[in-house]
Design an enzyme around this catalytic site. Sequence first.
Site, PDB file in Angstrom:
ATOM      1  N   LYS A 140       0.869  -1.177   0.000  1.00  0.00           N
ATOM      2  CA  LYS A 140       0.000   0.000   0.000  1.00  0.00           C
ATOM      3  C   LYS A 140       0.901   1.220   0.000  1.00  0.00           C
ATOM      4  O   LYS A 140       2.042   1.161   0.474  1.00  0.00           O
ATOM      5  CB  LYS A 140      -0.859   0.000   1.278  1.00  0.00           C
ATOM      6  N   GLY A 179     -24.247   3.017  -3.418  1.00  0.00           N
ATOM      7  CA  GLY A 179     -23.166   3.421  -4.320  1.00  0.00           C
ATOM      8  C   GLY A 179     -22.900   2.372  -5.388  1.00  0.00           C
ATOM      9  O   GLY A 179     -23.799   1.609  -5.776  1.00  0.00           O
ATOM     10  N   ASN A 180     -21.647   2.329  -5.844  1.00  0.00           N
ATOM     11  CA  ASN A 180     -21.290   1.463  -6.976  1.00  0.00           C
ATOM     12  C   ASN A 180     -21.524  -0.015  -6.685  1.00  0.00           C
ATOM     13  O   ASN A 180     -22.194  -0.706  -7.448  1.00  0.00           O
ATOM     14  CB  ASN A 180     -19.810   1.670  -7.329  1.00  0.00           C
ATOM     15  N   VAL A 181     -20.945  -0.511  -5.598  1.00  0.00           N
ATOM     16  CA  VAL A 181     -21.050  -1.947  -5.309  1.00  0.00           C
ATOM     17  C   VAL A 181     -22.512  -2.300  -5.018  1.00  0.00           C
ATOM     18  O   VAL A 181     -23.059  -3.273  -5.561  1.00  0.00           O
ATOM     19  CB  VAL A 181     -20.145  -2.335  -4.109  1.00  0.00           C
ATOM     20  N   ALA A 182     -23.152  -1.497  -4.172  1.00  0.00           N
ATOM     21  CA  ALA A 182     -24.542  -1.765  -3.789  1.00  0.00           C
ATOM     22  C   ALA A 182     -25.451  -1.822  -5.015  1.00  0.00           C
ATOM     23  O   ALA A 182     -26.342  -2.677  -5.105  1.00  0.00           O
ATOM     24  CB  ALA A 182     -25.027  -0.686  -2.824  1.00  0.00           C
TER      25      ALA A 182
HETATM   26  P1  NAD Z   1     -19.364   4.366  -3.201  1.00  0.00           P
HETATM   27  O1  NAD Z   1     -18.714   5.599  -2.726  1.00  0.00           O
HETATM   28  O2  NAD Z   1     -19.791   4.272  -4.627  1.00  0.00           O
HETATM   29  O3  NAD Z   1     -20.689   4.070  -2.327  1.00  0.00           O
HETATM   30  C1  NAD Z   1     -20.743   4.186  -0.943  1.00  0.00           C
HETATM   31  C2  NAD Z   1     -22.129   4.722  -0.603  1.00  0.00           C
HETATM   32  O4  NAD Z   1     -22.322   4.597   0.791  1.00  0.00           O
HETATM   33  C3  NAD Z   1     -22.334   6.202  -0.948  1.00  0.00           C
HETATM   34  O5  NAD Z   1     -23.510   6.352  -1.710  1.00  0.00           O
HETATM   35  C4  NAD Z   1     -22.465   6.867   0.428  1.00  0.00           C
HETATM   36  O6  NAD Z   1     -23.327   7.984   0.397  1.00  0.00           O
HETATM   37  C5  NAD Z   1     -23.029   5.744   1.244  1.00  0.00           C
HETATM   38  N1  NAD Z   1     -22.851   5.845   2.702  1.00  0.00           N
HETATM   39  C6  NAD Z   1     -21.769   6.261   3.389  1.00  0.00           C
HETATM   40  N2  NAD Z   1     -22.002   6.155   4.714  1.00  0.00           N
HETATM   41  C7  NAD Z   1     -23.249   5.626   4.856  1.00  0.00           C
HETATM   42  C8  NAD Z   1     -24.060   5.280   5.968  1.00  0.00           C
HETATM   43  N3  NAD Z   1     -23.641   5.433   7.219  1.00  0.00           N
HETATM   44  N4  NAD Z   1     -25.296   4.776   5.719  1.00  0.00           N
HETATM   45  C9  NAD Z   1     -25.748   4.612   4.475  1.00  0.00           C
HETATM   46  N5  NAD Z   1     -25.015   4.929   3.381  1.00  0.00           N
HETATM   47  C10 NAD Z   1     -23.801   5.432   3.568  1.00  0.00           C
HETATM   48  O7  NAD Z   1     -18.384   3.169  -2.799  1.00  0.00           O
HETATM   49  P2  NAD Z   1     -18.299   1.709  -3.428  1.00  0.00           P
HETATM   50  O8  NAD Z   1     -17.258   1.689  -4.472  1.00  0.00           O
HETATM   51  O9  NAD Z   1     -19.664   1.201  -3.718  1.00  0.00           O
HETATM   52  O10 NAD Z   1     -17.691   0.920  -2.190  1.00  0.00           O
HETATM   53  C11 NAD Z   1     -18.501   0.611  -1.075  1.00  0.00           C
HETATM   54  C12 NAD Z   1     -17.668  -0.117  -0.021  1.00  0.00           C
HETATM   55  O11 NAD Z   1     -17.106  -1.292  -0.577  1.00  0.00           O
HETATM   56  C13 NAD Z   1     -16.479   0.692   0.515  1.00  0.00           C
HETATM   57  O12 NAD Z   1     -16.284   0.347   1.857  1.00  0.00           O
HETATM   58  C14 NAD Z   1     -15.314   0.174  -0.287  1.00  0.00           C
HETATM   59  O13 NAD Z   1     -14.110   0.316   0.424  1.00  0.00           O
HETATM   60  C15 NAD Z   1     -15.688  -1.296  -0.425  1.00  0.00           C
HETATM   61  N6  NAD Z   1     -15.089  -1.958  -1.586  1.00  0.00           N
HETATM   62  C16 NAD Z   1     -15.357  -1.507  -2.820  1.00  0.00           C
HETATM   63  C17 NAD Z   1     -14.791  -2.141  -3.920  1.00  0.00           C
HETATM   64  C18 NAD Z   1     -15.098  -1.688  -5.324  1.00  0.00           C
HETATM   65  O14 NAD Z   1     -14.791  -2.429  -6.258  1.00  0.00           O
HETATM   66  N7  NAD Z   1     -15.714  -0.537  -5.521  1.00  0.00           N
HETATM   67  C19 NAD Z   1     -13.948  -3.245  -3.726  1.00  0.00           C
HETATM   68  C20 NAD Z   1     -13.726  -3.708  -2.419  1.00  0.00           C
HETATM   69  C21 NAD Z   1     -14.306  -3.054  -1.349  1.00  0.00           C
END
Ligand code: NAD
Length: 382
Positions: free
Chosen positions: A97, A199-202
Amino acid sequence: MNNSNSLLHTDTEKDQNFPLFSQIDSQHHEQIVICSEPESGLRAIIAIHDTTLGPALGGVRMWPYDNETDALKDVLRLSRAMTYKAAISGLNLGGGKSVIIGDPNTDQSEAMFRALGRYIEGLGGRYIATEDVGMSEQCMEWIYSETNYVTGIPEEIGGNGDPSPVTAYGVYMGMKACVKKTYGGDSLEGKRIAIQGAGNVASHLASRLQEEGAILYVSDLYPEKAKALAERTGAETVKSEEIYELDADIFSPCALGGIINDQTISQFKFDIIAGGANNVLLDEQRHGQSLSERGILYAPDYVINAGGLIHVAGEFAGYDSTRSYKKAAAIYDTVLSVLNRAEEENVPPLIASNAMAEERIKAVGGTGSMYLPGEGELERGR
Ligand code: NAD
């Protein structure tokens, strides 16, 4: 005289006098590189934790750390977590990292990222950089202009692009494994699933769950994001603070870390926790144990969300989305093995997954040793 006195020092005294070395020693890092280039304002630390299985891959994070001790602590912890994620996922990669000390909104420049790129190039492939918190595609392109040891770059310049669809697929497969372990069959049809974050993953995850006939609930800090996702997937929206007390079968945290803590656990009626967010347990040991005692099955975050790492790692072998998805599908079997081992040894799943990751490293010749971050030692990003 001084020399003979120093022989009498206890470990604690030594640790106090050499905090940098004691931190590195306790977590078994291979190499720490301090990167400083006053002309561009670059102040960064690259940590290579373990390269037994392959080159150390991990994100570059830019964050306005209060001091260099915090930056060092963060990079040591994050790089070590990457070793575990790669090892349990069967990837031939180690953990690394880097952190840049600075404000991503005001301190970024081409000169700074090119300077970091030259440091990464100097490591000759022992460390491979990818995007993390505070970084943009532009920053990664600047690094890439100085070194090829970068992955997770945009599709336009030859990369695999956004990892979140593969992350979501891995979470979906891992969730099915949890359902199989808990209920006997692995169908998600009719299962009530609460998704935190829109967000993206959700978003990608919700689409898959909807296709399989799950009943969905979704929350986001920004209600309009939750509403948009709910409209697209037939989910019901829930207020952010109410998601923890929902009467649902599965909780899928896909937002931030640290949300499983003393306050939230006491509200849970869920059978399963399986989501994409990193470091969801505020205190890995205590809260992992507490979930087990309540009979809540927890899929360790770094095991179930490894699809993103699988995707960016795949870029090195040339773009092939079929291969990425095939490898992410194996998260189903990995999660099941972790849960079975946890059951056999009567330990929380996170303890089982850590042991399995360490065994793989040791089998190849590394040292692998247990370190569970405590309260406050959270990863806030990917
Ligand atoms: P993102 O920023 O697209 O989405 C995160 C969402 O969570 C945002 O819409 C934000 O408003 C919301 N949020 C933040 N705090 C909140 C709360 N207390 N209650 C409800 N909603 C809340 O991020 P992402 O890329 O979807 O990643 C989501 C998680 O998955 C992160 O923890 C990230 O580290 C992890 N992750 C992502 C990936 C990837 O490929 N994108 C890979 C591994 C892990």
